[in-house]
Each structure stands twice: as structure tokens, then as C-alpha cells.
Design an enzyme around this catalytic site. Structure first.
Site, PDB file in Angstrom:
ATOM      1  N   LYS A 111     -29.161-102.961-132.247  1.00 42.00           N
ATOM      2  CA  LYS A 111     -28.553-102.007-131.321  1.00 42.00           C
ATOM      3  C   LYS A 111     -29.023-102.262-129.892  1.00 42.00           C
ATOM      4  O   LYS A 111     -28.230-102.182-128.961  1.00 42.00           O
ATOM      5  CB  LYS A 111     -28.883-100.571-131.737  1.00 42.00           C
ATOM      6  CG  LYS A 111     -28.119-100.116-132.975  1.00 42.00           C
ATOM      7  CD  LYS A 111     -28.340 -98.631-133.238  1.00 42.00           C
ATOM      8  CE  LYS A 111     -27.619 -98.181-134.502  1.00 42.00           C
ATOM      9  NZ  LYS A 111     -28.076 -96.834-134.929  1.00 42.00           N
ATOM     10  N   LYS A 193     -18.918-105.782-143.389  1.00 44.04           N
ATOM     11  CA  LYS A 193     -19.115-104.480-143.989  1.00 44.04           C
ATOM     12  C   LYS A 193     -18.112-103.478-143.409  1.00 44.04           C
ATOM     13  O   LYS A 193     -17.794-103.538-142.227  1.00 44.04           O
ATOM     14  CB  LYS A 193     -20.548-104.040-143.654  1.00 44.04           C
ATOM     15  CG  LYS A 193     -20.992-102.760-144.296  1.00 44.04           C
ATOM     16  CD  LYS A 193     -22.439-102.472-143.944  1.00 44.04           C
ATOM     17  CE  LYS A 193     -22.686-100.985-143.972  1.00 44.04           C
ATOM     18  NZ  LYS A 193     -24.088-100.632-143.767  1.00 44.04           N
ATOM     19  N   LYS A 196     -16.691 -98.141-139.034  1.00 43.98           N
ATOM     20  CA  LYS A 196     -15.755 -97.515-138.118  1.00 43.98           C
ATOM     21  C   LYS A 196     -15.567 -98.348-136.846  1.00 43.98           C
ATOM     22  O   LYS A 196     -14.456 -98.526-136.370  1.00 43.98           O
ATOM     23  CB  LYS A 196     -16.270 -96.122-137.753  1.00 43.98           C
ATOM     24  CG  LYS A 196     -15.163 -95.205-137.307  1.00 43.98           C
ATOM     25  CD  LYS A 196     -15.582 -93.766-137.406  1.00 43.98           C
ATOM     26  CE  LYS A 196     -14.396 -92.906-137.760  1.00 43.98           C
ATOM     27  NZ  LYS A 196     -14.761 -91.539-138.030  1.00 43.98           N
TER      28      LYS A 196
END
Ligand code: TRP
Length: 326
Positions: A111, A193, A196
Site C-alpha cells: 500500500k 484475485k 473491487k
């Protein structure tokens, strides 16, 4: 009865990857354990967001969880920011957590590498997660594999706190992961994977026509080019979805039809669509019921928070006492 705790980010609606990878298992576990399930909105503010969006996503997530089958009679369902003890314990754990351990977390590195400026909250995210779990002195944490590193850190924090402040007692148990039986669900692109942010999801509450529009062109065995080519089920994402949604006899039948070219991929997808409908139609029906009664959702969440707070308060009284805090 052992206690379990798990958390989910308020990403709005659930997709079938979240459902199969976590929530379906929770629905089962709530019958066997004293269960706490938390929508972790404090974790969701570690990156920029819009307040009105967060509020809506938190409500939608609670609604989806209830639709999926979490039952407030059987588990404690609540929102993290309604129980301030989470952040209180997180501060305490921050004082025990080595910076190096946090910098080593793969999720943080992932991240942080995408951000120009990295807020400290992103680094301390797993400390708050440890607080979530240990506040309830939960022994088991149903999560996916991607959370095992965070969980290891929670165990380390528990050990460290015990060693420093509760040498004999072992006040905090070292929480263990309870892995979900379903392997991780790939997106319909078959590449990554289901997620969203990648736009490759099927929503848990998506109407059947729209699910079919996504299934029809979805990637199958890339080597199966012609209808007459036999396929290899193990490399096909649709086959893995069958394993998640279809009964064992159907899964077996699908494997035979695929590897002998008895069925084309469209035939196989039609059967999958029917299996998904069987599981998802009752969930959609429940979602309609829940959505029709928003006051009831508010009530469930405030009852959940009240119960969670009572347990959290007990833990904090002991923690603060043992640490010489007031
Ligand atoms: N980090 C978890 C995730 O992204 C969510 C989470 C927060 C969690 N606190 C938790 C999971 C405590 C299990 C236990 O999926």
C-alpha cells in the site's frame, strides 16, 4: 466456548470473493463459537476517503453481512468506531511494537508503495488489528491467508505485553488463524484475485441476468480454443467457482464433461449459473427484507456495540490496572 473475532473493511457491498473467502465461513462459525464480527471503519480511514461514502459503505456492509446470514441472535455484529476501546488499546500496543516489524509487513509495503505520502496510520494498521482481536481476548481469528502475517504480529504483541505486564498470568491468549476452507477466488478475468479495485468482481447481491452477462465472456482454460478441444478443469477459474457453488456430484460431472469435451464452456457456465442462483437467491431475498427495515439494522449495530463495549471495558480495566494507568 472459545471466542472468535474477525473484521472486515467497510467496502460497501460484499463480492462473492469476500463471501466465499470469509463471510460464508463466519455464518457457519457463529453456531460453534462465541463470535464477534466487526466492520472495521477505523482501518478504512488510513487512506484518503469521503466521509459520506464511508458512512454509506459501513451501512451497506452491515446489510450485506446480515443478508449473507450473520444472525444477531448468534453473534455480536458491530462497527469498530462505536467501541472506542479499540483505539485505546491500539495506542498501548503501539508502545510495544518494534518499528521494524511494521515496516516488514507486506500489506504495508504494497500500500505504501502506491502512496506519495504515507500516513503513520497505514504503518500502524496491524497494531489496531491486534487491538481488535486482543480486546476480546479471542483465541481464534477466521481470516484468509493474506492476513496471517498480521496475525503473527498480534501473537507477538500478546506475548510481549504478557511478558512485561502479566508475567505469570498470560492475560492475553495468542490468537490463532482459522483458515477458510475455500481457496482464494480469482476475478472473472482469471488473472488476479477478485477485488473491487480491479473491477473483476461479482457482487453478492447482483441480479442473475447481470451475473450471466459477466460469466458468459469469463476466462476459462486458455488452452481450450475450439469446442472440440478437451479442457483441463484444474486450470479453469469457472471450475473453481463450481467447487465453491455446486454440489460435489455436479463438480465431478463438470470435470468429466470438460476433460472429454462433452460440454462446451458455455454449457458449463450455465450449470454454474444455476448453482450460484441456488445459493444467492435466498441471500438477495434477505437483503431486500433487511433493507426494508433500516431502523432494525441501526438497532442491531447498537446492541452489538453495547455488548462489545461491555467486554472491551472489562479488558481495559485489567490492562490499565496492570500497567499503572488510571
Ligand atoms: N485487515 C483485515 C483485512 O483487511 C481486516 C481486519 C481488521 C481484521 N481487524 C481485524 C481481520 C481483526 C481479522 C481480525 O481483511
Amino acid at each position: 466456548m472459545s471466542r472468535i473475532f474477525s473484521g472486515i473493511q467497510p467496502s460497501g457491498s460484499l463480492h462473492i470473493g469476500n463471501y466465499l473467502g470469509a463471510v460464508k465461513n463466519w455464518v457457519d462459525l457463529q453456531n460453534k463459537y462465541e463470535s464477534f464480527f466487526c466492520v472495521v471503519d477505523y482501518h478504512a480511514i488510513t487512506l484518503p476517503y469521503r466521509p459520506a461514502d464511508l458512512r454509506a459503505r459501513t451501512t451497506d456492509m452491515a446489510l450485506s453481512l446480515l443478508a449473507a446470514g450473520l444472525d444477531p441472535e448468534k453473534c455480536t455484529l458491530f462497527v469498530q468506531s462505536m467501541v472506542p476501546e479499540h483505539t485505546e488499546l491500539a495506542w498501548i500496543f503501539n508502545t510495544l511494537t518494534p518499528l521494524g516489524e511494521l515496516e516488514r509487513q507486506t500489506q504495508f509495503k504494497d500500500k505504501a508503495s502506491r502512496e506519495e505520502s504515507v500516513p503513520a496510520g497505514l504503518l500502524n494498521y496491524p497494531v489496531l488489528q491486534a487491538a481488535d482481536i486482543l480486546l476480546y481476548r479471542a483465541e481464534l481469528v477466521p481470516v484468509g491467508e493474506d492476513q496471517l502475517q498480521h496475525l503473527e504480529l498480534s501473537r507477538e504483541i500478546a506475548r510481549k505485553w504478557n511478558a512485561r505486564f502479566d508475567v505469570e498470568g498470560g492475560f492475553f491468549p495468542e490468537p490463532k488463524g482459522l483458515l477458510t476452507p475455500t481457496r482464494r477466488i480469482m476475478g472473472l478475468d482469471g488473472q488476479a484475485k477478485m477485488s473491487k479495485s480491479l473491477g473483476n468482481t461479482v457482487d453478492l447481491l447482483e441480479p442473475p441476468e447481470s451475473i450471466w452477462e459477466k460469466l458468459r465472456p469469463a476466462v476459462t482454460d486458455p488452452k481450450r480454443v475450439r469446442r472440440t478441444d478437451p479442457g483441463t478443469p484444474e486450470v479453469c477459474n469457472i471450475y473453481h467457482l463450481h467447487k465453491a457453488f455446486s454440489p460435489p456430484a455436479t463438480v465431478e460431472h463438470v470435470a468429466v464433461q470438460c476433460s472429454t469435451a462433452g460440454w462446451g464452456c458455455i454449457d458449463c457456465k450455465r450449470v454454474l449459473h444455476a448453482s450460484m442462483e441456488k445459493e444467492l437467491a435466498p441471500i438477495r431475498a434477505r437483503a431486500v427484507e433487511v433493507a426494508a427495515n433500516p431502523e432494525r439494522v441501526t438497532e442491531i449495530l447498537s446492541d452489538g456495540a453495547e455488548h462489545a463495549r461491555a467486554v472491551a471495558h472489562e479488558t481495559m480495566v485489567e490492562v490499565k490496572d496492570k500497567m499503572g494507568l488510571r
